[in-house]
Design an enzyme around this catalytic site. Structure first.
Site, short mmCIF file in Angstrom:
data_model
loop_
_atom_site.label_atom_id
_atom_site.label_comp_id
_atom_site.label_asym_id
_atom_site.label_seq_id
_atom_site.Cartn_x
_atom_site.Cartn_y
_atom_site.Cartn_z
N ASP A 104 -1.67 12.82 10.36
CA ASP A 104 -1.16 11.81 9.43
C ASP A 104 -1.82 11.90 8.07
O ASP A 104 -2.97 12.28 7.96
CB ASP A 104 -1.47 10.40 9.96
CG ASP A 104 -0.38 9.88 10.84
OD1 ASP A 104 0.66 10.53 10.92
OD2 ASP A 104 -0.60 8.83 11.46
N GLU B 273 -4.64 -22.12 -0.88
CA GLU B 273 -5.53 -21.66 -1.95
C GLU B 273 -6.82 -21.05 -1.42
O GLU B 273 -7.64 -20.57 -2.16
CB GLU B 273 -5.85 -22.80 -2.90
CG GLU B 273 -4.85 -22.95 -4.02
CD GLU B 273 -3.44 -23.24 -3.53
OE1 GLU B 273 -3.31 -24.06 -2.58
OE2 GLU B 273 -2.49 -22.66 -4.06
N ARG C 123 -2.74 2.57 15.99
CA ARG C 123 -2.44 4.01 15.99
C ARG C 123 -3.67 4.85 16.34
O ARG C 123 -3.54 5.99 16.73
CB ARG C 123 -1.88 4.43 14.63
CG ARG C 123 -0.52 3.81 14.34
CD ARG C 123 -0.02 4.20 12.98
NE ARG C 123 0.15 5.64 12.84
CZ ARG C 123 1.18 6.33 13.32
NH1 ARG C 123 2.13 5.70 13.95
NH2 ARG C 123 1.24 7.62 13.16
N PRO D 278 -7.35 -11.78 -0.01
CA PRO D 278 -7.37 -10.84 -1.14
C PRO D 278 -8.79 -10.57 -1.65
O PRO D 278 -9.01 -9.60 -2.38
CB PRO D 278 -6.55 -11.52 -2.23
CG PRO D 278 -6.04 -12.79 -1.66
CD PRO D 278 -6.61 -13.01 -0.31
#
Ligand code: ADE
Length: 245
Positions: free
Chosen positions: A167, A114, A152, A87
């Site tokens: 797209d 963690e 893709r 993150p």
């Protein structure tokens, strides 16, 4: 092109990556996807991949040695990039997906618990990647997202290259609406322009719908986009219609 994913939950990824478009690309030999169990790169009896954080805190941190060993064993002498899913990383988007598709080998390390010993970040990985501002239990789902989105952009993976070019995000706009049979369902009709046979008119209608949706939901995409004169014109039309209604 080849993906190597390093994880402590190989089973989680194997099922995700062996279906649909990816499976076909692997069968055609366009893509290789290998999932590696981090525990295979431990040297102790307990195959320990994590330990308590120095300085004291709750939770466990992934140890550096198995990760360094895994990457060094897997990395090939080709154009290779090593990424940690976390993150804390830079936000993954279509541009980054296209950039990663330019490498011959993409190594994805799934973070867990963690965190991951910071020496991995500082001395081993080339990039840290986040798929969004939320915290998952680990990087496995994020790695699957990256593999799918990057693939893709690899020529031959998606049937018609056209469909990638049009797209959302690749074109810088959200998608226009699509319809299929039946022409009328529960009284809901498919817009008549789509039956007009006038391809120019249909293309303009689609562009207008894409602009409408983008303006309503993601105006930031329009700000960072160089608009064509047709797009400017349609946007004016949309804004005027909004005011009038
Ligand atoms: N691991 C946990 N949360 C994540 C996120 N949002 N993106 C990438 N890896 C993650």
């Amino acid at each position: 092109m080849r993906f190597d994913i390093i994880t402590i939950f190989p089973g989680l990824l194997e099922s995700l990556l062996t279906a649909g478009v990816l499976k076909k690309a692997v069968e055609k030999g366009i893509l290789q996807v290998r999932v590696h169990d981090l525990r295979d790169y431990t040297t102790d009896k307990h195959r320990q991949v994590d330990d308590r954080p120095y300085g004291g805190l709750e939770g466990m941190v992934l140890k550096p040695e198995p990760i360094f060993r895994a990457v060094e064993a897997i990395r090939e002498p080709v154009e290779s990039v090593t990424c940690l899913l976390t993150p804390q990383g830079e936000r993954f988007d279509s541009r980054l997906a296209e950039k990663l598709a330019g490498y011959r080998q993409v190594i994805l390390i799934c973070g867990r618990y963690e965190g991951v010993d910071e020496r991995v970040v500082e001395h081993l990985v080339d990039r840290e990647i986040s798929i969004g501002d939320y915290v998952l239990t680990g990087g496995e789902l994020a790695a699957a997202v990256v593999v799918e989105a990057v693939s893709r952009f690899v020529p031959g993976v998606v049937g018609k290259e056209e469909s990638v070019r049009h797209d959302s995000f690749t074109a810088g706009l959200l998608d226009f609406p699509q319809y299929t049979r039946p022409r009328e369902y529960r009284g809901y009709r498919v817009p008549s322009v789509l039956f007009s046979g006038d391809h120019k008119k249909i293309a303009r209608w689609r562009l207008k719908k894409a602009l409408e949706k983008t303006l309503a939901r993601r105006p930031d995409l329009l700000e960072s986009r160089q608009l064509s004169s047709e797009e400017e014109e349609l946007l004016e039309e949309i804004k005027k219609e909004r005011k009038d209604s």
